[in-house]
Design a protein around this motif. Structure first.
Motif, short mmCIF file in Angstrom:
data_model
loop_
_atom_site.label_atom_id
_atom_site.label_comp_id
_atom_site.label_asym_id
_atom_site.label_seq_id
_atom_site.Cartn_x
_atom_site.Cartn_y
_atom_site.Cartn_z
N GLN A 77 0.82 -1.23 0.00
CA GLN A 77 0.00 0.00 0.00
C GLN A 77 0.84 1.27 0.00
OE1 GLN A 77 -3.00 -0.51 3.05
NE2 GLN A 77 -3.76 -2.28 1.90
N ALA A 78 1.95 1.24 0.73
CA ALA A 78 2.78 2.45 0.79
C ALA A 78 3.50 2.71 -0.53
CB ALA A 78 3.79 2.33 1.93
N ASN A 79 3.73 1.63 -1.30
CA ASN A 79 4.59 1.77 -2.48
C ASN A 79 3.87 1.75 -3.83
OD1 ASN A 79 7.53 1.87 -1.64
ND2 ASN A 79 6.81 0.13 -0.42
N GLU A 80 2.59 1.35 -3.85
CA GLU A 80 1.96 1.13 -5.17
C GLU A 80 1.50 2.42 -5.85
OE1 GLU A 80 -1.49 -1.39 -4.84
OE2 GLU A 80 -2.46 -0.06 -3.40
N TRP A 81 1.24 3.47 -5.08
CA TRP A 81 0.57 4.65 -5.63
C TRP A 81 1.53 5.70 -6.22
CZ3 TRP A 81 1.69 9.48 -3.68
CH2 TRP A 81 2.50 9.48 -2.54
N GLY A 82 2.82 5.60 -5.85
CA GLY A 82 3.73 6.73 -6.06
C GLY A 82 4.07 7.07 -7.51
N GLY A 83 3.93 6.10 -8.43
CA GLY A 83 4.15 6.39 -9.84
C GLY A 83 5.56 6.11 -10.33
N HIS A 84 6.43 5.60 -9.47
CA HIS A 84 7.82 5.39 -9.88
C HIS A 84 8.20 3.91 -9.98
CE1 HIS A 84 8.10 9.64 -9.42
NE2 HIS A 84 7.72 9.55 -8.15
N LEU A 85 7.28 3.05 -9.57
CA LEU A 85 7.54 1.60 -9.66
C LEU A 85 6.72 1.00 -10.80
CD1 LEU A 85 7.34 0.51 -5.90
CD2 LEU A 85 9.42 0.73 -7.30
N ALA A 86 7.29 -0.06 -11.42
CA ALA A 86 6.53 -0.79 -12.44
C ALA A 86 5.91 -2.04 -11.83
CB ALA A 86 7.45 -1.17 -13.60
N ALA A 87 6.60 -2.63 -10.84
CA ALA A 87 6.10 -3.85 -10.20
C ALA A 87 6.86 -4.10 -8.91
CB ALA A 87 6.25 -5.05 -11.14
N MET A 88 6.30 -4.98 -8.09
CA MET A 88 6.97 -5.38 -6.86
C MET A 88 6.98 -6.91 -6.78
SD MET A 88 5.35 -2.80 -4.02
CE MET A 88 3.95 -1.94 -4.72
N ALA A 89 7.86 -7.43 -5.93
CA ALA A 89 7.88 -8.87 -5.65
C ALA A 89 8.22 -9.03 -4.18
CB ALA A 89 8.92 -9.57 -6.52
N ASP A 95 3.50 -14.74 -7.05
CA ASP A 95 3.71 -14.03 -8.32
C ASP A 95 4.15 -12.60 -8.04
OD1 ASP A 95 2.96 -16.19 -9.92
OD2 ASP A 95 0.84 -15.77 -9.49
N ILE A 96 4.65 -11.95 -9.08
CA ILE A 96 5.01 -10.55 -8.92
C ILE A 96 3.72 -9.72 -8.81
CG2 ILE A 96 7.14 -10.89 -10.23
CD1 ILE A 96 5.67 -9.13 -12.46
N TYR A 97 3.86 -8.49 -8.36
CA TYR A 97 2.72 -7.58 -8.18
C TYR A 97 2.91 -6.37 -9.08
CZ TYR A 97 -0.65 -4.61 -5.69
OH TYR A 97 -1.72 -3.79 -5.37
N PRO A 98 2.35 -6.44 -10.32
CA PRO A 98 2.47 -5.27 -11.19
C PRO A 98 1.67 -4.12 -10.59
CG PRO A 98 1.70 -7.24 -12.38
CD PRO A 98 1.58 -7.54 -10.94
N ILE A 99 2.12 -2.89 -10.79
CA ILE A 99 1.37 -1.74 -10.28
C ILE A 99 0.00 -1.74 -10.93
CG2 ILE A 99 1.30 0.81 -10.19
CD1 ILE A 99 3.43 -0.62 -8.35
N PRO A 100 -1.07 -1.73 -10.12
CA PRO A 100 -2.42 -1.89 -10.69
C PRO A 100 -2.82 -0.70 -11.57
CG PRO A 100 -2.50 -1.75 -8.27
CD PRO A 100 -1.07 -1.60 -8.66
N ASP A 101 -3.77 -0.97 -12.47
CA ASP A 101 -4.34 0.11 -13.29
C ASP A 101 -4.90 1.16 -12.33
OD1 ASP A 101 -3.74 -1.46 -15.40
OD2 ASP A 101 -5.79 -2.23 -15.68
N GLY A 102 -4.79 2.39 -12.76
CA GLY A 102 -5.30 3.45 -11.88
C GLY A 102 -4.16 4.21 -11.24
N TYR A 103 -2.98 3.59 -11.20
CA TYR A 103 -1.79 4.31 -10.75
C TYR A 103 -0.81 4.36 -11.91
CZ TYR A 103 -3.41 3.31 -5.98
OH TYR A 103 -4.13 3.21 -4.84
N PRO A 104 -0.05 5.45 -12.03
CA PRO A 104 0.97 5.48 -13.08
C PRO A 104 2.08 4.48 -12.79
CG PRO A 104 1.05 7.50 -11.74
CD PRO A 104 -0.10 6.69 -11.24
N ARG A 105 2.70 3.95 -13.84
CA ARG A 105 3.83 3.04 -13.67
C ARG A 105 5.14 3.76 -13.94
NH1 ARG A 105 2.10 -2.87 -16.10
NH2 ARG A 105 0.46 -3.23 -14.56
N GLY A 106 6.16 3.43 -13.17
CA GLY A 106 7.47 4.05 -13.35
C GLY A 106 8.51 3.05 -13.80
N LYS A 107 9.78 3.37 -13.58
CA LYS A 107 10.84 2.56 -14.19
C LYS A 107 11.65 1.74 -13.19
CE LYS A 107 14.03 6.44 -14.42
NZ LYS A 107 14.16 7.74 -15.00
N TYR A 108 11.13 1.58 -11.99
CA TYR A 108 11.87 0.78 -11.00
C TYR A 108 11.07 -0.44 -10.55
CZ TYR A 108 15.16 4.67 -10.58
OH TYR A 108 16.10 5.64 -10.83
#
Ligand code: F6P
Ligand code: MN
Length: 335
Positions: A77-89, A95-108
Motif C-alpha cells: 500500500q505504501a509503495n503502489e501509488w507513487g508512480g515510480h515503480l513498475a512492479a513489486m515482488a 507471483d510478482i505484483y504489477p502496479i495496478p491500473d489506476g496508478y501510473p507506472r514508473g521505471k523501477y
C-alpha cells in the motif's frame, strides 16, 4: 552528511549530488513510510492483537504469521501509488505484483522480505524488513517475472529496517553504508551511524549448529577449527551468536564484525540453500560489500549469480573479509 540529519535530507542531498530526478528519492520515502508502519505494529504487538499465526502457508511452504501478512500489505500500500515503480515482488507472494491500473507506472522494481526472522515475532525478539531496488529493463512497461531476474550487481539500492530495541534503517546506494535511527517523537529516521564499516577480522561466528550433520566438509572444517579455539589450528578462541533473524545478524556484523553462514547442506537436497537470493541474500550482500565485507556462496560471489527464479534459495556466507575468504579458500581446497 552530518550526524543528526534526517534520512529525507540525506537522500535528497545524495540525489542532488548525482543529478538524479527525485524519482528514486520518492520510492525510498514510500518504503520508509511502510517501515515506520511495520515498526509501529511490531512494537505494539499483543496490545493490538497482531501476534500469532495467519493460518496459511506462504509460497515457501512456511507458516505465515499475522504480522507477515500485515507487513506485506503495508509495503504494497505504501509503495503502489507513487508512480515510480513498475512492479513489486515479495517473499510472501508467489507471483510478482504489477502496479495496478489506476496508478501510473514508473521505471523501477521493488523486491522485499516484509518481515524477516518471523519465527521471532511471537517471542519479542528482533525482526526486520529487507528491500532491494532494481531498474525495470528499458522499454518494459508491463513487467513479468523475468524482468526481475537481474544479478545483485544491478541493484541501485538495498536496505533493511531492524525492529530491535531501537528501530534502525540501514541503506546503501553503492556509495558506502549509512545507518539511521527512528526518532519516534518526530517520526523520522535520523543519521546516527554514518559510513558503517565491517572490521576485516573477527572472532565471532554465527550458524545454526543443529544442521551440522548436513554440512559440507569445508564448512565443517571451518566450524571445527573455531570450536577447537586456542587448542586447535587457529590458536584463538571464538564466540558464537545465533539470533535466527538475518537482519539482526547482519546488523551485529556491521556493528562489530563477525561471520554469518547459512551454507549449502544436504538436509533437503531439492533446496540450494535456506535464504532467498532476490530479497534476502542480494540486498544484504550489497550492503556487506559496501561496508568492506565479503558475501559468497562458498563457491561464488553472491552478487554475480544469474537468477532463474524470484524465490530461489542460495547458500550464504558473509561478513568480515578475512574469515569469509578463509571459508571460500576451504571450499576451493576441497575441490
Ligand atoms: O528468512 C529466513 C530466516 O528467518 C532468517 O532471517 C534467519 O537467518 C534464518 O531464517 C533462521 O533460520 P533457522 O530457523 O534455521 O534458525
Ligand atoms: Mn526472511
Amino acid at each position: 552528511m552530518a550526524i543528526g540529519e534526517t534520512i529525507t535530507q540525506f537522500i535528497t542531498q545524495e540525489q542532488r549530488r548525482v543529478g538524479g530526478t527525485g524519482e528514486f528519492t520518492a520510492i525510498l520515502n514510500d518504503t520508509l513510510t511502510a517501515c515506520k508502519q511495520i515498526s509501529n505494529a511490531v512494537n505494539k504487538g499483543a496490545l493490538i492483537g497482531v501476534l500469532g499465526g495467519a493460518g496459511a502457508d506462504n509460497v515457501q511452504g512456511e507458516a505465515q504469521k499475522k504480522l507477515d501478512v500485515i507487513s506485506n500489505d503495508m509495503m504494497i500500500q505504501a509503495n503502489e501509488w507513487g508512480g515510480h515503480l513498475a512492479a513489486m515482488a515479495s517473499e510472501e507472494m508467489e507471483d510478482i505484483y504489477p502496479i495496478p491500473d489506476g496508478y501510473p507506472r514508473g521505471k523501477y522494481l521493488l523486491l522485499f522480505d516484509p518481515l524477516d526472522g518471523s519465527s521471532n515475532i511471537d517471542v519479542n525478539i528482533s525482526v526486520g524488513t529487507i528491500f532491494s531496488i532494481l531498474r525495470c529493463p528499458d522499454g518494459v512497461t508491463n513487467p513479468t517475472m523475468k524482468d526481475f531476474l537481474q544479478p545483485g550487481t544491478r541493484q541501485v539500492c538495498a536496505g533493511y529496517a531492524l525492529y530491535g530495541p531501537s528501530t534502525m534503517l540501514v541503506l546503501t546506494t553503492g556509495q558506502g553504508v549509512n545507518g539511521f535511527t527512528l526518532d519516534r517523537n518526530i517520526g523520522e529516521f535520523v543519521l546516527t551511524h554514518p559510513g558503517m564499516r565491517i572490521p576485516e577480522d573477527t572472532r565471532e561466528f554465527s550458524i545454526n549448529a543443529s544442521n551440522s550433520r548436513f554440512w559440507e566438509a569445508p564448512v565443517r572444517r571451518y566450524i571445527d577449527e573455531c570450536l577447537a579455539g586456542k587448542t586447535g589450528a587457529r590458536g584463538v578462541d571464538f564466540n558464537m551468536r545465533w539470533v535466527a533473524s538475518m537482519v539482526a545478524e547482519v546488523h551485529r556484523i556491521l556493528t562489530r564484525g563477525g561471520i554469518f553462514m547459512y551454507p549449502k547442506d544436504t538436509k533437503d537436497p531439492k533446496k540450494e540453500g535456506r535464504l532467498r537470493l532476490m530479497y534476502e541474500a542480494n540486498p544484504m550482500s550489497f550492503i556487506v560489500e559496501q561496508a568492506g565485507g565479503v558475501a559468497s556462496t562458498g563457491r561464488a560471489r553472491i552478487l554475480d549469480i544469474a537468477p532463474h527464479d524470484i524465490h530461489q534459495r542460495v547458500p550464504v556466507i558473509l561478513g568480515s573479509r578475512n574469515e569469509v575468504e578463509r571459508v571460500v579458500a576451504y571450499h576451493r581446497e576441497a575441490n
